[in-house]
Every structure is written in C-alpha cells, then in structure tokens.
Design a protein around this motif. Structure first.
Motif, PDB file in Angstrom:
ATOM      1  N   ARG A  17      18.501   8.930  -1.766  1.00 31.91           N
ATOM      2  CA  ARG A  17      19.369   7.909  -2.517  1.00 31.91           C
ATOM      3  C   ARG A  17      18.964   6.335  -2.324  1.00 31.91           C
ATOM      4  NH1 ARG A  17      25.823   9.960  -1.398  1.00 31.91           N
ATOM      5  NH2 ARG A  17      25.390  11.608  -2.542  1.00 31.91           N
ATOM      6  N   VAL A  18      18.678   5.548  -3.353  1.00 27.01           N
ATOM      7  CA  VAL A  18      18.538   4.089  -3.042  1.00 27.01           C
ATOM      8  C   VAL A  18      19.296   3.472  -4.031  1.00 27.01           C
ATOM      9  CG1 VAL A  18      16.546   4.343  -4.462  1.00 27.01           C
ATOM     10  CG2 VAL A  18      16.660   2.358  -3.220  1.00 27.01           C
ATOM     11  N   GLY A  19      19.867   2.223  -3.954  1.00 26.85           N
ATOM     12  CA  GLY A  19      20.690   1.566  -4.817  1.00 26.85           C
ATOM     13  C   GLY A  19      21.527   0.383  -4.374  1.00 26.85           C
ATOM     14  N   VAL A  20      22.636   0.199  -4.658  1.00 26.37           N
ATOM     15  CA  VAL A  20      23.336  -1.045  -4.318  1.00 26.37           C
ATOM     16  C   VAL A  20      24.930  -0.731  -3.829  1.00 26.37           C
ATOM     17  CG1 VAL A  20      22.172  -2.497  -5.884  1.00 26.37           C
ATOM     18  CG2 VAL A  20      24.380  -1.136  -6.753  1.00 26.37           C
ATOM     19  N   LYS A  21      25.141  -1.507  -2.694  1.00 29.26           N
ATOM     20  CA  LYS A  21      26.576  -1.071  -2.334  1.00 29.26           C
ATOM     21  C   LYS A  21      27.422  -2.309  -2.158  1.00 29.26           C
ATOM     22  CE  LYS A  21      26.924   0.966   1.739  1.00 29.26           C
ATOM     23  NZ  LYS A  21      27.483   2.199   1.732  1.00 29.26           N
ATOM     24  N   ASP A  22      28.764  -2.130  -2.326  1.00 25.56           N
ATOM     25  CA  ASP A  22      29.780  -3.333  -2.118  1.00 25.56           C
ATOM     26  C   ASP A  22      29.793  -4.139  -3.393  1.00 25.56           C
ATOM     27  OD1 ASP A  22      30.772  -2.224   0.278  1.00 25.56           O
ATOM     28  OD2 ASP A  22      29.289  -3.773   1.327  1.00 25.56           O
ATOM     29  N   LEU A  23      29.490  -3.728  -4.532  1.00 29.57           N
ATOM     30  CA  LEU A  23      29.909  -4.280  -5.907  1.00 29.57           C
ATOM     31  C   LEU A  23      31.467  -4.292  -5.978  1.00 29.57           C
ATOM     32  CD1 LEU A  23      27.403  -2.771  -8.196  1.00 29.57           C
ATOM     33  CD2 LEU A  23      27.063  -4.978  -7.447  1.00 29.57           C
ATOM     34  N   HIS A  24      32.087  -5.229  -6.628  1.00 35.00           N
ATOM     35  CA  HIS A  24      33.547  -5.381  -6.617  1.00 35.00           C
ATOM     36  C   HIS A  24      33.650  -5.766  -8.199  1.00 35.00           C
ATOM     37  CE1 HIS A  24      33.011  -5.926  -2.219  1.00 35.00           C
ATOM     38  NE2 HIS A  24      34.423  -5.482  -2.238  1.00 35.00           N
ATOM     39  N   LEU A  25      34.880  -4.913  -8.812  1.00 29.42           N
ATOM     40  CA  LEU A  25      35.273  -4.914 -10.049  1.00 29.42           C
ATOM     41  C   LEU A  25      36.765  -4.587 -10.220  1.00 29.42           C
ATOM     42  CD1 LEU A  25      34.099  -2.441 -12.487  1.00 29.42           C
ATOM     43  CD2 LEU A  25      34.078  -2.049 -10.044  1.00 29.42           C
ATOM     44  N   ARG A  42      35.764  -1.081  -4.962  1.00 31.26           N
ATOM     45  CA  ARG A  42      34.672  -1.412  -4.275  1.00 31.26           C
ATOM     46  C   ARG A  42      33.565  -0.296  -4.667  1.00 31.26           C
ATOM     47  NH1 ARG A  42      31.479   0.238  -0.080  1.00 31.26           N
ATOM     48  NH2 ARG A  42      32.951   1.775   0.495  1.00 31.26           N
ATOM     49  N   VAL A  43      32.551  -0.624  -5.328  1.00 29.39           N
ATOM     50  CA  VAL A  43      31.513   0.308  -5.901  1.00 29.39           C
ATOM     51  C   VAL A  43      30.009   0.440  -5.186  1.00 29.39           C
ATOM     52  CG1 VAL A  43      30.631   1.150  -7.935  1.00 29.39           C
ATOM     53  CG2 VAL A  43      32.754  -0.319  -7.812  1.00 29.39           C
ATOM     54  N   ARG A  60      19.276  -3.058 -12.576  1.00 29.93           N
ATOM     55  CA  ARG A  60      19.594  -2.357 -13.833  1.00 29.93           C
ATOM     56  C   ARG A  60      20.830  -1.314 -13.093  1.00 29.93           C
ATOM     57  NH1 ARG A  60      13.917   0.529 -15.533  1.00 29.93           N
ATOM     58  NH2 ARG A  60      12.824  -1.427 -15.906  1.00 29.93           N
ATOM     59  N   PHE A  61      21.090  -1.286 -12.065  1.00 29.91           N
ATOM     60  CA  PHE A  61      22.506  -0.628 -11.602  1.00 29.91           C
ATOM     61  C   PHE A  61      23.873  -1.651 -12.106  1.00 29.91           C
ATOM     62  CE2 PHE A  61      19.753   1.015  -8.263  1.00 29.91           C
ATOM     63  CZ  PHE A  61      20.216   2.613  -8.359  1.00 29.91           C
ATOM     64  N   VAL A  62      23.349  -2.980 -11.686  1.00 28.70           N
ATOM     65  CA  VAL A  62      24.606  -3.987 -12.082  1.00 28.70           C
ATOM     66  C   VAL A  62      24.682  -4.192 -13.491  1.00 28.70           C
ATOM     67  CG1 VAL A  62      25.189  -6.401 -11.724  1.00 28.70           C
ATOM     68  CG2 VAL A  62      24.065  -5.221 -10.051  1.00 28.70           C
ATOM     69  N   GLU A  63      23.561  -4.078 -14.426  1.00 24.64           N
ATOM     70  CA  GLU A  63      23.731  -4.226 -15.840  1.00 24.64           C
ATOM     71  C   GLU A  63      24.329  -2.794 -16.228  1.00 24.64           C
ATOM     72  OE1 GLU A  63      19.243  -6.395 -16.904  1.00 24.64           O
ATOM     73  OE2 GLU A  63      19.696  -4.099 -16.759  1.00 24.64           O
ATOM     74  N   ARG A  96      30.245   5.949  -6.288  1.00 24.00           N
ATOM     75  CA  ARG A  96      31.488   5.968  -5.411  1.00 24.00           C
ATOM     76  C   ARG A  96      32.181   4.502  -5.481  1.00 24.00           C
ATOM     77  NH1 ARG A  96      32.983   8.688  -0.233  1.00 24.00           N
ATOM     78  NH2 ARG A  96      34.951   7.404   0.321  1.00 24.00           N
ATOM     79  N   PHE A  97      33.520   4.899  -6.149  1.00 21.72           N
ATOM     80  CA  PHE A  97      34.432   3.980  -6.257  1.00 21.72           C
ATOM     81  C   PHE A  97      35.543   4.069  -5.201  1.00 21.72           C
ATOM     82  CE2 PHE A  97      32.676   4.441 -10.292  1.00 21.72           C
ATOM     83  CZ  PHE A  97      32.705   3.020 -10.953  1.00 21.72           C
ATOM     84  N   ASP A  98      35.848   3.093  -4.525  1.00 24.20           N
ATOM     85  CA  ASP A  98      36.850   2.928  -3.289  1.00 24.20           C
ATOM     86  C   ASP A  98      37.790   2.100  -3.738  1.00 24.20           C
ATOM     87  OD1 ASP A  98      35.727   4.788  -1.773  1.00 24.20           O
ATOM     88  OD2 ASP A  98      34.572   3.385  -1.034  1.00 24.20           O
ATOM     89  N   PHE A  99      39.152   2.353  -3.868  1.00 29.06           N
ATOM     90  CA  PHE A  99      40.224   1.411  -4.498  1.00 29.06           C
ATOM     91  C   PHE A  99      41.534   1.784  -3.819  1.00 29.06           C
ATOM     92  CE2 PHE A  99      39.779   5.101  -7.185  1.00 29.06           C
ATOM     93  CZ  PHE A  99      40.964   5.433  -7.408  1.00 29.06           C
ATOM     94  N   PRO A 100      42.530   0.683  -3.699  1.00 26.80           N
ATOM     95  CA  PRO A 100      43.925   1.092  -3.445  1.00 26.80           C
ATOM     96  C   PRO A 100      44.680   1.392  -4.381  1.00 26.80           C
ATOM     97  CG  PRO A 100      43.572  -1.200  -3.607  1.00 26.80           C
ATOM     98  CD  PRO A 100      42.269  -0.833  -3.714  1.00 26.80           C
TER      99      PRO A 100
END
Length: 259
Positions: A17-25, A42-43, A60-63, A96-100
């Motif tokens: 696995r390689v990618g991005v962490k802690d994107l928020h939307l 948090r994505v 490209r993940f963000v796109e 992975r989507f973490d959310f309240p």
C-alpha cells in the motif's frame, strides 16, 4: 515532463500500500431517522505498487476524491476505488473513511434530548473488480463489576467501556443496528444528558445488570451473529478500569458466512 515515478526502482520490491493519509472532506451518510446526515471525514487512500515502479502519483488520489461527490455507500465507494485503480494503474485500491456519526438520544426517565457522537469507519478494499466493504463503530457503555458487587458490603466499582465492532454484510446495514447491539451488551448505555431522575435510573439499572468484559463481548457477539444481514464480524471490548492502572479487554471474531 519526466515521469519520475515510472522510473525503475533502485530496490525491486512490490509495495502493498502506498498513498495519502489524513485528507478531510465533508461527507453525507445514510441516517435511519432523517434519511441522510452531514458529517466530516478523515480519509486514507492507497494502492499497490509493482516492484518495477519507483513511486505512485500522489496527486491522482486527490483528483479522484475531488471528482467524487456522492453519498457514502457500498456502490459509491466501489465507484471511487475503481476510478483510483484506473488512474493509478493499480490492481488493488484501498480507502478508509473515519467520521463522527450523531444520534439524538432521549434520557431514560426525563426524556431530555442530547446528541451522542459515535466514531465510525467505512473501509473498502478493491481488487480485480470486487469490493470488500467493512462498516465499523466504537460505542461507549457503562459496566459494573460482578465480582466487586458480590464481595462488597456497599457499592461496587463501575467504569466506562468501549465496544468496537467491525462488520461485513449483505444488502444494507444501518449504523444504528450496530450501535444498538453494542449498547445492549453493557450494564447500561452511556448518555450525553442526564437529569437527577435519569442518573438514579441509570445507576440502579446498571447495578442490577453487572457485566464482566467477557460478558459484554459475548452478548455483543450473540447479537451480531443473530443479525440476518451480517456475514462476518469482529467485536472488541476494552474496559477502562476505575480501580486498576490497566484496562481489561476481550475480543471475538466470527467465521465468514456466504455473502
């Protein structure tokens, strides 16, 4: 311009696995009472990377996420991960989507209203056109120690415990179903707002229903195994002991059923 990521890697090893962490939307999720609920997630996003490639294309993940404007569901997550796998030329993609998630509670005697937030997660793993989808929630409960209650002339020690559930399922599963199973497994649910008459009721009800961490995990596992749509689950209970300097824990994982 040179595509450095596609240059040969100096160490020829595949990366899981390689990618991005802690994107928020902002996020829209299904809500049993009102239809939908707006929250913030948090994505984490990732793909596998062959041994021959030096790196992946992080932008490209963000796109892909920017072009994804949908309510979170099994089908919409599959669409997102399929898009990511195409953009990144990957065989496997992960999100992975973490959310309240918030529910409005009624206190047991006064009926006073209060919002309770539950940490939730949606986890997706996409490979060869197939999505593995997991729903998770972390629910606080109160527990009263049966041993302390049995040996004490007055009172017993009680504490807050956490019931963490992961579940796979067929069809559709409400987060509320998992939350209700977890809350029924302890000595008492935990409430945001309690008046005096509520505190009296909760305390007396909890002491009438003492539970070890083993009791809590077994009761939760029984409820999950009896749910007609759940095909696999893992439930972990952690008791934040009030008279010890450590926590107590217990876990049960089910065998997988046919989806």
């Amino acid at each position: 311009m040179a595509d450095v990521q596609k240059h040969p890697a100096s160490v020829q090893l595949p990366i899981d696995r390689v990618g991005v962490k802690d994107l928020h939307l902002p996020l829209v999720v299904r809500d049993r009472q009102s239809g939908t609920q707006h929250t913030v997630a948090r994505v984490d996003l990732a793909v596998d990377l062959p041994a021959a490639f030096k790196g992946t294309h992080m932008s490209r993940f963000v796109e892909a996420l920017e072009n994804w404007e949908e309510e979170l569901s099994r089908s919409s997550l599959e669409k997102l991960l399929s898009d990511i796998s195409v953009r990144l030329e990957a065989r496997r993609a992960y999100a992975r989507f973490d959310f309240p998630y918030f529910l409005r509670q009624s206190s047991p005697k006064s009926g006073a209203k209060g919002l309770m937030g539950y940490p939730c997660s949606v986890i997706g793993a996409y490979e060869d056109g197939r999505l593995d989808f997991t729903l998770a929630v972390d629910v606080p409960v109160m527990t009263v120690c049966p041993c302390s209650l049995a040996i004490s002339d007055q009172g017993a020690h009680s504490q807050r415990s956490s019931v963490r559930i992961q579940a796979k399922f067929k069809g559709f599963l409400w987060l509320e179903d998992l939350i209700e199973i977890a809350e029924r497994s302890g000595s008492s649910p935990v409430y945001t707002l309690l008046k005096r008459e509520d505190e009296k009721f909760v305390t007396e009800a909890a002491f009438a229903n003492p539970a070890f961490v083993e009791d809590v995990v077994r009761t939760a596992a029984q409820g999950l195994s009896e749910h007609p749509r759940i095909t696999w689950f893992k439930v972990e209970v952690e008791s934040f002991e009030s008279i010890h300097g450590h926590s107590a824990q217990a876990a049960i994982e089910s065998p997988a059923k046919p989806a």
